[in-house]
Design a protein around this motif. Sequence first.
Motif, PDB file in Angstrom:
ATOM      1  N   VAL B 296      -0.168  -1.417 -39.608  1.00 34.54           N
ATOM      2  CA  VAL B 296      -0.467  -2.134 -38.189  1.00 34.54           C
ATOM      3  C   VAL B 296      -1.811  -2.057 -38.016  1.00 34.54           C
ATOM      4  O   VAL B 296      -2.214  -0.766 -37.628  1.00 34.54           O
ATOM      5  CB  VAL B 296       0.485  -1.511 -37.139  1.00 34.54           C
ATOM      6  CG1 VAL B 296       0.422  -2.355 -35.865  1.00 34.54           C
ATOM      7  CG2 VAL B 296       2.041  -1.322 -37.553  1.00 34.54           C
ATOM      8  N   ARG B 298      -4.739  -2.040 -35.393  1.00 39.40           N
ATOM      9  CA  ARG B 298      -5.024  -1.795 -33.890  1.00 39.40           C
ATOM     10  C   ARG B 298      -6.203  -1.991 -33.583  1.00 39.40           C
ATOM     11  O   ARG B 298      -7.207  -1.955 -34.260  1.00 39.40           O
ATOM     12  CB  ARG B 298      -4.290  -0.491 -33.580  1.00 39.40           C
ATOM     13  CG  ARG B 298      -2.904  -0.526 -33.952  1.00 39.40           C
ATOM     14  CD  ARG B 298      -2.293   0.959 -33.444  1.00 39.40           C
ATOM     15  NE  ARG B 298      -0.846   0.915 -34.098  1.00 39.40           N
ATOM     16  CZ  ARG B 298       0.245   0.651 -33.432  1.00 39.40           C
ATOM     17  NH1 ARG B 298       0.192   0.120 -32.249  1.00 39.40           N
ATOM     18  NH2 ARG B 298       1.383   0.661 -33.798  1.00 39.40           N
ATOM     19  N   TYR B 301      -9.957  -0.702 -34.838  1.00 43.17           N
ATOM     20  CA  TYR B 301     -10.140  -0.122 -36.280  1.00 43.17           C
ATOM     21  C   TYR B 301     -11.387  -0.997 -36.832  1.00 43.17           C
ATOM     22  O   TYR B 301     -11.529  -2.074 -36.634  1.00 43.17           O
ATOM     23  CB  TYR B 301      -8.911  -0.577 -36.860  1.00 43.17           C
ATOM     24  CG  TYR B 301      -7.594   0.204 -36.732  1.00 43.17           C
ATOM     25  CD1 TYR B 301      -7.482   1.275 -35.706  1.00 43.17           C
ATOM     26  CD2 TYR B 301      -6.305   0.084 -37.278  1.00 43.17           C
ATOM     27  CE1 TYR B 301      -6.606   2.171 -35.573  1.00 43.17           C
ATOM     28  CE2 TYR B 301      -5.248   0.792 -37.193  1.00 43.17           C
ATOM     29  CZ  TYR B 301      -5.227   1.964 -36.326  1.00 43.17           C
ATOM     30  OH  TYR B 301      -4.093   2.857 -36.131  1.00 43.17           O
ATOM     31  N   THR B 317      -1.538  -6.169 -34.100  1.00 39.14           N
ATOM     32  CA  THR B 317      -0.094  -5.897 -33.934  1.00 39.14           C
ATOM     33  C   THR B 317       0.620  -5.939 -35.273  1.00 39.14           C
ATOM     34  O   THR B 317       0.118  -6.543 -36.134  1.00 39.14           O
ATOM     35  CB  THR B 317       0.540  -6.309 -32.720  1.00 39.14           C
ATOM     36  OG1 THR B 317       1.927  -5.831 -32.438  1.00 39.14           O
ATOM     37  CG2 THR B 317       0.681  -8.076 -32.932  1.00 39.14           C
ATOM     38  N   ILE B 346      -7.467   1.846 -41.733  1.00 39.86           N
ATOM     39  CA  ILE B 346      -6.042   2.224 -41.186  1.00 39.86           C
ATOM     40  C   ILE B 346      -6.203   3.912 -41.321  1.00 39.86           C
ATOM     41  O   ILE B 346      -5.584   4.138 -42.695  1.00 39.86           O
ATOM     42  CB  ILE B 346      -4.982   1.458 -41.346  1.00 39.86           C
ATOM     43  CG1 ILE B 346      -5.008   0.024 -40.928  1.00 39.86           C
ATOM     44  CG2 ILE B 346      -3.767   2.160 -40.682  1.00 39.86           C
ATOM     45  CD1 ILE B 346      -3.992  -0.868 -41.293  1.00 39.86           C
ATOM     46  N   ARG B 347      -6.734   4.624 -40.661  1.00 44.12           N
ATOM     47  CA  ARG B 347      -6.680   6.024 -41.024  1.00 44.12           C
ATOM     48  C   ARG B 347      -7.393   6.086 -42.085  1.00 44.12           C
ATOM     49  O   ARG B 347      -8.491   5.796 -42.264  1.00 44.12           O
ATOM     50  CB  ARG B 347      -5.305   6.596 -41.180  1.00 44.12           C
ATOM     51  CG  ARG B 347      -4.395   6.660 -39.720  1.00 44.12           C
ATOM     52  CD  ARG B 347      -3.205   7.241 -39.551  1.00 44.12           C
ATOM     53  NE  ARG B 347      -2.162   6.406 -40.264  1.00 44.12           N
ATOM     54  CZ  ARG B 347      -1.584   5.681 -39.800  1.00 44.12           C
ATOM     55  NH1 ARG B 347      -1.808   5.331 -38.461  1.00 44.12           N
ATOM     56  NH2 ARG B 347      -0.548   4.810 -40.250  1.00 44.12           N
ATOM     57  N   ARG B 349      -6.918   4.802 -45.363  1.00 43.45           N
ATOM     58  CA  ARG B 349      -6.996   3.661 -46.092  1.00 43.45           C
ATOM     59  C   ARG B 349      -7.624   2.535 -45.741  1.00 43.45           C
ATOM     60  O   ARG B 349      -7.938   2.244 -44.495  1.00 43.45           O
ATOM     61  CB  ARG B 349      -5.522   3.356 -46.291  1.00 43.45           C
ATOM     62  CG  ARG B 349      -4.602   4.566 -46.784  1.00 43.45           C
ATOM     63  CD  ARG B 349      -3.222   4.029 -46.885  1.00 43.45           C
ATOM     64  NE  ARG B 349      -2.653   3.297 -45.717  1.00 43.45           N
ATOM     65  CZ  ARG B 349      -1.827   2.453 -45.739  1.00 43.45           C
ATOM     66  NH1 ARG B 349      -1.386   1.583 -46.715  1.00 43.45           N
ATOM     67  NH2 ARG B 349      -1.429   2.037 -44.471  1.00 43.45           N
TER      68      ARG B 349
END
Lengths: 127, 361
Positions: B296, B298, B301, B317, B346-347, B349
């Motif tokens: 996802v 957001r 990012y 989203t 994303i974090r 990754r």
Amino acid sequence: MDFPEELKYTEEHEWVLVEDDVATIGITDFAQEQLGDVVFVELPEVGDRFDVGKSFGVVESVKAVSDVYAPVSGEVVEINEELPDEPEILNNSPYEDGWMVKIRLADAAELDDLMDAAAYQEFVEKD
Amino acid sequence: MRKTPLNQLHRDLGARMVEFGGWDMPVQYSGVINEHLAVRNAAGLFDVSHMGEIEVSGPQAFEFLQYATTNDVSKLIDGQVQYTALCYESGGVVDDLTLYRFSADRYLLCVNAANTDKDFAWLQGLHRDSSFADLTLVNRSDDYAQLALQGPQAAAILNKLTDVDLSALKYYHFAIGPVAGIEMIISRTGYTGEDGFELYCSAADGPALWQQLLAAGAPLGLIPIGLGARDTLRLEKGYALYGHEITADIMPLEARLAWITKLNKGPFVGREAMLNAKQAGLPRQLVAVKLAAAGVPREGYPVFCDGKEVGYVASGTMSPSLKQGIALALIDSAVAASDAQLEIAIRQRHVPADRAALPFV
């Protein structure tokens, strides 16, 4: 809202079911309801080791990202392979089909720090 | 926290309430995905009474609005609505809004809730400093309740409650008439990409209108919709949301809003900065992407290309319709113009994100 008697609970809204030296772990009914529709689940790999209180996975709803924390220390021996493909299972069946990981307990004494169903229910209702 | 006239009705329906722009608003009733799909497949009812309404009237109202807004007000006829923006001299956006023309000398601006006071003060300042003296500005936000009825069944539902000829009411036009015996502005507009209406009635009549619409629409699948699905619905259509795709630091031209920025209409606030920026080359462009893997995207990012950070996600989203991560990202123009592979961090990754056409759905 459901608080099964046979489970142990954390303040971070994880539940634990202990069978022999293996703890099955998921998020509670309260947690899934607070999150809303779960759309993404990230799980660790079998063999990963976690200390108690460390994030082992992530659950995302449409609006929110939530870490999921290890209620006990140990090694991951199994993960719920269906969850990443069908994250809505976490909403529909948080205590059964929605289990997330199984961890081999490194220190059974850590279980004493968890809440029983009555204590968790009180914790949630106070929140 | 401010409350709309429908606040108690939302609580009675079991809505989850959140703070949004200083307002106590329903974020969801039955669940974001269920609500989202209801609007796509049947109909949904939104309380958007938090939106602001500013009336501009008088002999110089037209000239003033032509100067204050980015779109070309001369294109509007009586009973028509126009999507437009207020900009600063810097070219950044004060707010985006819909502009209603009642007559050549009377207009209504529907603005974002959290920006209402800022917009009104901005317009008052422009009025004071400009040569367009002969007009009146009134903040009428507290006078109105506003409900949005959206979805393929919206017209059939509204038809049950009004004699106004909806088949003659075209997209981005409005009529004035009674619905369920309540006098209101019936505007064929919305923020979902579906057919539908935005209904402006007196604040006191809001609760009755809400209940009448829900009762008439229930057999056709109408359910109440919260802000959660309002956001996923607009994002699937690529509609900008103030504070995300457009801000005081982002020009409309960077946010795919050149179509409401009429640089040739004559002088307006922000035009000079926009012309300069256009000549120098706009540094950023908004692009639409779909995640090529699970995840996802957001807001906030970082976006990468060839290992280099090139921008950020303005809105993202999980698309309930596509069951896929979608995002609008503000990135370096050169990268935007190329077809180079993008990645969203994303974090830990970097997830590949493919270019997408708008609307997503």
